[in-house]
Design a protein around this motif. Structure first.
Motif, PDB file in Angstrom:
ATOM      1  N   ARG A   4       0.887  -1.173   0.000  1.00 32.70           N
ATOM      2  CA  ARG A   4       0.000   0.000   0.000  1.00 32.70           C
ATOM      3  C   ARG A   4       0.918   1.213   0.000  1.00 32.70           C
ATOM      4  O   ARG A   4       1.562   1.506   1.010  1.00 32.70           O
ATOM      5  N   ASP A   5       0.975   1.937  -1.086  1.00 35.77           N
ATOM      6  CA  ASP A   5       2.052   2.903  -1.325  1.00 35.77           C
ATOM      7  C   ASP A   5       1.754   4.274  -0.722  1.00 35.77           C
ATOM      8  O   ASP A   5       1.246   5.178  -1.387  1.00 35.77           O
ATOM      9  N   LEU A   6       2.082   4.429   0.559  1.00 36.68           N
ATOM     10  CA  LEU A   6       1.892   5.709   1.237  1.00 36.68           C
ATOM     11  C   LEU A   6       2.919   6.740   0.770  1.00 36.68           C
ATOM     12  O   LEU A   6       2.669   7.947   0.847  1.00 36.68           O
ATOM     13  N   GLN A   9       1.534   8.492  -2.327  1.00 37.72           N
ATOM     14  CA  GLN A   9       0.488   9.431  -1.916  1.00 37.72           C
ATOM     15  C   GLN A   9       1.108  10.696  -1.324  1.00 37.72           C
ATOM     16  O   GLN A   9       0.699  11.817  -1.656  1.00 37.72           O
ATOM     17  N   ALA A 190      -2.543   2.520   7.010  1.00 32.51           N
ATOM     18  CA  ALA A 190      -2.807   1.696   5.836  1.00 32.51           C
ATOM     19  C   ALA A 190      -4.287   1.587   5.490  1.00 32.51           C
ATOM     20  O   ALA A 190      -4.643   0.932   4.507  1.00 32.51           O
ATOM     21  N   PRO A 192      -8.155   2.854   4.188  1.00 27.19           N
ATOM     22  CA  PRO A 192      -8.530   3.664   3.018  1.00 27.19           C
ATOM     23  C   PRO A 192      -8.344   5.161   3.232  1.00 27.19           C
ATOM     24  O   PRO A 192      -7.917   5.872   2.321  1.00 27.19           O
ATOM     25  N   GLU A 256      -9.304   9.061  -5.103  1.00 30.85           N
ATOM     26  CA  GLU A 256      -8.729   7.807  -4.610  1.00 30.85           C
ATOM     27  C   GLU A 256      -9.730   6.653  -4.586  1.00 30.85           C
ATOM     28  O   GLU A 256      -9.383   5.518  -4.924  1.00 30.85           O
ATOM     29  N   VAL A 260      -9.056   3.173  -6.710  1.00 26.24           N
ATOM     30  CA  VAL A 260      -8.921   1.798  -6.214  1.00 26.24           C
ATOM     31  C   VAL A 260      -9.928   0.881  -6.896  1.00 26.24           C
ATOM     32  O   VAL A 260      -9.654  -0.301  -7.121  1.00 26.24           O
ATOM     33  N   GLN A 290      -8.278  -3.932   1.093  1.00 31.82           N
ATOM     34  CA  GLN A 290      -7.450  -5.009   0.562  1.00 31.82           C
ATOM     35  C   GLN A 290      -8.119  -5.573  -0.696  1.00 31.82           C
ATOM     36  O   GLN A 290      -9.352  -5.533  -0.816  1.00 31.82           O
ATOM     37  N   HIS A 355      -3.806  -0.123  -3.912  1.00 32.93           N
ATOM     38  CA  HIS A 355      -3.862   1.270  -3.476  1.00 32.93           C
ATOM     39  C   HIS A 355      -4.172   2.136  -4.698  1.00 32.93           C
ATOM     40  O   HIS A 355      -4.071   1.677  -5.847  1.00 32.93           O
ATOM     41  N   TYR A 357      -2.623   4.352  -6.203  1.00 32.80           N
ATOM     42  CA  TYR A 357      -1.492   4.782  -7.035  1.00 32.80           C
ATOM     43  C   TYR A 357      -0.802   3.600  -7.716  1.00 32.80           C
ATOM     44  O   TYR A 357       0.286   3.738  -8.269  1.00 32.80           O
TER      45      TYR A 357
END
Length: 374
Positions: A4-6, A9, A190, A192, A256, A260, A290, A355, A357
């Motif tokens: 999950r690419d924080l 973001q 992590a 939404p 976002e 997703v 997920q 995620h 992105y």
């Protein structure tokens, strides 16, 4: 590749996030203040309820509701067996008894037929009083609240929607966090909608409940924090986290959630006929905390996870152990045959990178490896 690419973001919204944090530091208003008030108002408006009460984390959000509803020893609270520990933990924490209920193996959410059976079993035994059901919007998909609320009304029990993973989901346009008597969510990074630490919120249309929760979360305060009219806790969302969430909420609303679901559709298109992909019922929208596929056995699942890891692709198993097998409830005497779906899921589920992105290139990489293996 990130699960999950924080980082992606943050890089996209770096200026807005940094500026929002700096403003809190400049104003030195670190607890409460305009950032928290603004966030609560925006969240309530987005969800479509009268009140949003922010707090320290998603677990304490549920605990505060147990306190407000006076759930205690002798009370039964019905919880899905396939979920994270905290949903059952908060029940035991106040002295009540969690009654675990098997789930639907397609949606991963609480099985409503088995929920009613569990309520009747508790009533027949006569040792506990059914008080609350806590459906979980697992992996971002709202539970079947139309049927759950019908059952709850029939047996006069409350519904607490655990939308820790479900923020942004909906049924027929009605948003997650607006179902039942009250709902909670988590702002764990992590999730939404996540902050940069811990955070949570409660949602309700009940004016009296909202007033009580605002007291309980600040040491049982009355007119002010030095007028304490009841025993409470210290559970507040700090201003820096609220500032971050205000930026992220705008991004979540603007693109976002849509992104997703774009990733979900691409995954489904490429994995159709190869593995079992997520089932989203008609009129439902998932926020996809997920993206979880199902394999045929534990051995097949573990082999695929190893293959993905060898190619630099992260994956996760949610959850390796069902609630009724947790050591904390080892003496509760559950009947293993009551949890066939959950036991199967624990052996066969695998969550893939998901995620807003995630690029189509990376989606293709993941799907090619899965396709090659099978």
């Amino acid at each position: 590749m990130e699960f999950r690419d924080l980082k992606a973001q943050y890089n996209k919204y770096k200026n807005e996030i940094d500026s929002a944090i700096q403003e809190v530091i400049n104003n030195t208003n670190f607890i409460g203040g305009k950032e928290v008030n603004t966030l609560e108002q925006r969240l309530a408006e987005y969800v479509g309820v009268k009140h949003c009460i922010s707090c320290a984390n998603g677990t304490e959000a549920m605990t505060l509701l147990m306190m407000a509803w006076d759930i205690k020893e002798g009370d039964a609270v019905f919880v899905p067996d396939f979920t994270f520990f905290s949903t059952g933990e908060i029940v035991s924490f106040v002295g009540a008894t969690p009654v675990f209920v098997d789930v639907d193996k397609d949606t991963f959410n609480i099985d409503t037929v088995k929920l009613e059976q569990a309520i009747n079993k508790v009533l027949d035994e006569g040792k506990l009083t059914p008080k609350v059901v806590i459906p979980v919007d697992l992996f971002g998909l709202p539970a079947d609240y139309i049927e759950i609320e019908r059952i709850a009304k029939k047996y006069d029990i409350k519904v607490l929607e655990d939308a820790a993973q479900g923020f942004g989901g909906s049924i027929n346009g009605k948003k997650a966090c607006s179902f039942g008597d009250a709902a909670t969510t988590s702002f764990f990074p992590a999730k939404p909608l996540g902050c940069y630490g811990d955070g949570g919120a409660i949602f309700t249309n009940d004016d009296e409940l909202a007033e009580l929760l605002n007291s309980l979360k600040v040491h049982g305060k009355g007119d002010n924090k030095y007028d304490n009219v009841r025993i409470g806790v210290n559970s507040r969302l700090d201003s820096i986290q609220a500032a971050v969430l205000n930026v992220k909420l705008t991004a979540f609303i603007e693109h976002e959630l849509e992104d997703v679901n774009r990733v979900y559709r691409l995954y489904n298109e490429k994995l159709k006929g190869i593995v079992e992909t997520p089932v989203i019922p008609e009129s439902y929208v998932s926020s996809f905390a997920q993206y979880t596929i199902k394999l045929k056995s534990r051995e097949e699942r573990d082999a695929l996870q190893t293959k993905l890891k060898e190619n630099g692709i992260p994956s996760m198993v949610y959850y390796v152990k069902p609630m009724h097998k947790q050591s904390a409830w080892a003496d509760s005497g559950f009947v293993e045959s009551d949890f066939e779906a959950t036991n199967e899921l624990c052996d066969t589920v695998l969550s893939l990178p998901m995620h807003p992105y995630l690029s189509e290139y990376d989606i293709n990489r993941v799907c090619e490896i899965i396709s090659d293996m099978f």
